[in-house]
Design a protein around this motif. Structure first.
Motif, PDB file in Angstrom:
ATOM      1  N   ILE A 168      15.054   5.505  -7.362  1.00 13.46           N
ATOM      2  CA  ILE A 168      15.117   5.402  -5.992  1.00 13.46           C
ATOM      3  C   ILE A 168      15.450   3.995  -5.481  1.00 13.46           C
ATOM      4  N   GLN A 169      16.616   4.306  -4.431  1.00 16.06           N
ATOM      5  CA  GLN A 169      17.076   3.063  -4.004  1.00 16.06           C
ATOM      6  C   GLN A 169      16.353   2.617  -2.505  1.00 16.06           C
ATOM      7  N   LYS A 170      15.964   3.664  -2.026  1.00 18.73           N
ATOM      8  CA  LYS A 170      15.047   3.288  -0.664  1.00 18.73           C
ATOM      9  C   LYS A 170      14.169   4.233  -0.580  1.00 18.73           C
ATOM     10  N   ALA A 171      12.791   3.973  -0.333  1.00 22.93           N
ATOM     11  CA  ALA A 171      11.523   4.745   0.125  1.00 22.93           C
ATOM     12  C   ALA A 171      11.149   4.223   1.579  1.00 22.93           C
ATOM     13  N   VAL A 172      10.813   5.386   2.231  1.00 28.90           N
ATOM     14  CA  VAL A 172      10.166   4.862   3.491  1.00 28.90           C
ATOM     15  C   VAL A 172       8.956   5.565   3.621  1.00 28.90           C
ATOM     16  N   GLU A 173       7.618   4.910   3.826  1.00 30.36           N
ATOM     17  CA  GLU A 173       6.385   5.486   3.495  1.00 30.36           C
ATOM     18  C   GLU A 173       5.435   5.073   5.162  1.00 30.36           C
ATOM     19  N   THR A 174       4.421   5.710   5.276  1.00 26.54           N
ATOM     20  CA  THR A 174       3.614   5.477   6.401  1.00 26.54           C
ATOM     21  C   THR A 174       2.314   5.189   5.729  1.00 26.54           C
ATOM     22  N   ALA A 179      -1.544   6.595   2.523  1.00 25.98           N
ATOM     23  CA  ALA A 179      -0.221   6.746   2.633  1.00 25.98           C
ATOM     24  C   ALA A 179       0.399   8.140   2.399  1.00 25.98           C
ATOM     25  N   SER A 180       1.652   8.156   3.094  1.00 26.53           N
ATOM     26  CA  SER A 180       2.724   9.393   2.946  1.00 26.53           C
ATOM     27  C   SER A 180       4.002   8.799   2.721  1.00 26.53           C
ATOM     28  N   ILE A 181       4.921   9.679   2.175  1.00 26.54           N
ATOM     29  CA  ILE A 181       6.174   9.189   1.920  1.00 26.54           C
ATOM     30  C   ILE A 181       7.055   9.988   3.112  1.00 26.54           C
ATOM     31  N   ALA A 182       7.654   9.275   3.527  1.00 27.32           N
ATOM     32  CA  ALA A 182       8.497   9.713   4.673  1.00 27.32           C
ATOM     33  C   ALA A 182       9.782  10.371   4.343  1.00 27.32           C
ATOM     34  N   SER A 183      10.633   9.340   3.590  1.00 22.76           N
ATOM     35  CA  SER A 183      12.026   9.671   3.036  1.00 22.76           C
ATOM     36  C   SER A 183      12.156   9.108   1.869  1.00 22.76           C
ATOM     37  N   PHE A 236      -7.643   3.993  -1.342  1.00 17.29           N
ATOM     38  CA  PHE A 236      -6.185   4.317  -1.193  1.00 17.29           C
ATOM     39  C   PHE A 236      -6.169   5.738  -1.488  1.00 17.29           C
ATOM     40  N   SER A 237      -5.557   6.567  -0.584  1.00 19.03           N
ATOM     41  CA  SER A 237      -5.267   8.009  -0.777  1.00 19.03           C
ATOM     42  C   SER A 237      -3.847   8.394  -0.204  1.00 19.03           C
ATOM     43  N   GLY A 238      -3.360   9.540  -0.818  1.00 20.19           N
ATOM     44  CA  GLY A 238      -2.016   9.900  -0.125  1.00 20.19           C
ATOM     45  C   GLY A 238      -1.020   9.939  -1.292  1.00 20.19           C
ATOM     46  N   GLN A 239       0.110   9.694  -0.979  1.00 19.85           N
ATOM     47  CA  GLN A 239       1.249   9.696  -1.958  1.00 19.85           C
ATOM     48  C   GLN A 239       2.166   8.318  -1.608  1.00 19.85           C
TER      49      GLN A 239
END
Length: 117
Positions: free
Chosen positions: A79-85, A66-70, A30-33
Motif C-alpha cells: 500500500i503506497q497511500k491509504a485514505v480513511e475516515t 474507521a472506514s477505508i475510503a481508498s 475502536f471499530s471498523g476497518q
C-alpha cells in the motif's frame, strides 16, 4: 513491618484494577476497518485526540469508527497511500476526520489529518 501474603494479594488486585481502569480510560472502543498497525493507529489516534480536544473541549474520546475510503498500491503491491475516515465520539459529540497515510522511502508511514464537515 512486612506485608503478609493476604495483604500482598489485595495490593496486587488494587494495582491490577487501577491499571485496567487507566487502560480503559485512555483507549476508546475502536471499530471498523483500518490499514493501521497498532503503532501507527496509536500515533494517528494521539493526533486526532489533540485535534478533537481542541475543537470540542472534550478530553474523553469514547469511540472511534474507521472506514477505508481508498487504497493506492505501489508497483510492488504494497500500500503506497491509504485514505480513511475516522468518526470520533466523546462527551456527547462527534467529529469526522480524514486520515491520509503515505508510505515513505524508509519504510515508514507519514500521515495527515483534516476535519471533515
Amino acid at each position: 513491618m512486612p506485608i503478609k501474603a493476604k495483604q500482598q494479594g489485595a495490593l496486587f488486585s488494587l494495582i491490577f484494577a487501577a491499571a485496567v481502569i487507566a487502560g480503559c480510560a485512555s483507549h476508546p472502543q475502536f471499530s471498523g476497518q483500518s490499514v493501521t498497525d497498532p503503532v501507527l493507529r496509536k500515533d494517528v489516534y494521539s493526533s486526532i485526540e489533540q485535534f478533537f480536544s481542541a475543537v470540542t473541549q472534550c478530553r474523553s474520546i469514547s469511540a472511534v469508527d474507521a472506514s477505508i475510503a481508498s487504497l493506492e498500491p505501489s508497483p510492488n503491491g504494497a500500500i503506497q497511500k491509504a485514505v480513511e475516515t475516522w468518526q470520533v465520539s466523546g462527551c456527547g459529540t462527534s467529529r469526522t476526520y480524514k486520515v491520509v497515510m503515505t508510505a515513505d522511502d524508509k519504510g515508514e508511514t507519514d500521515f495527515s489529518i483534516s476535519q471533515q464537515s
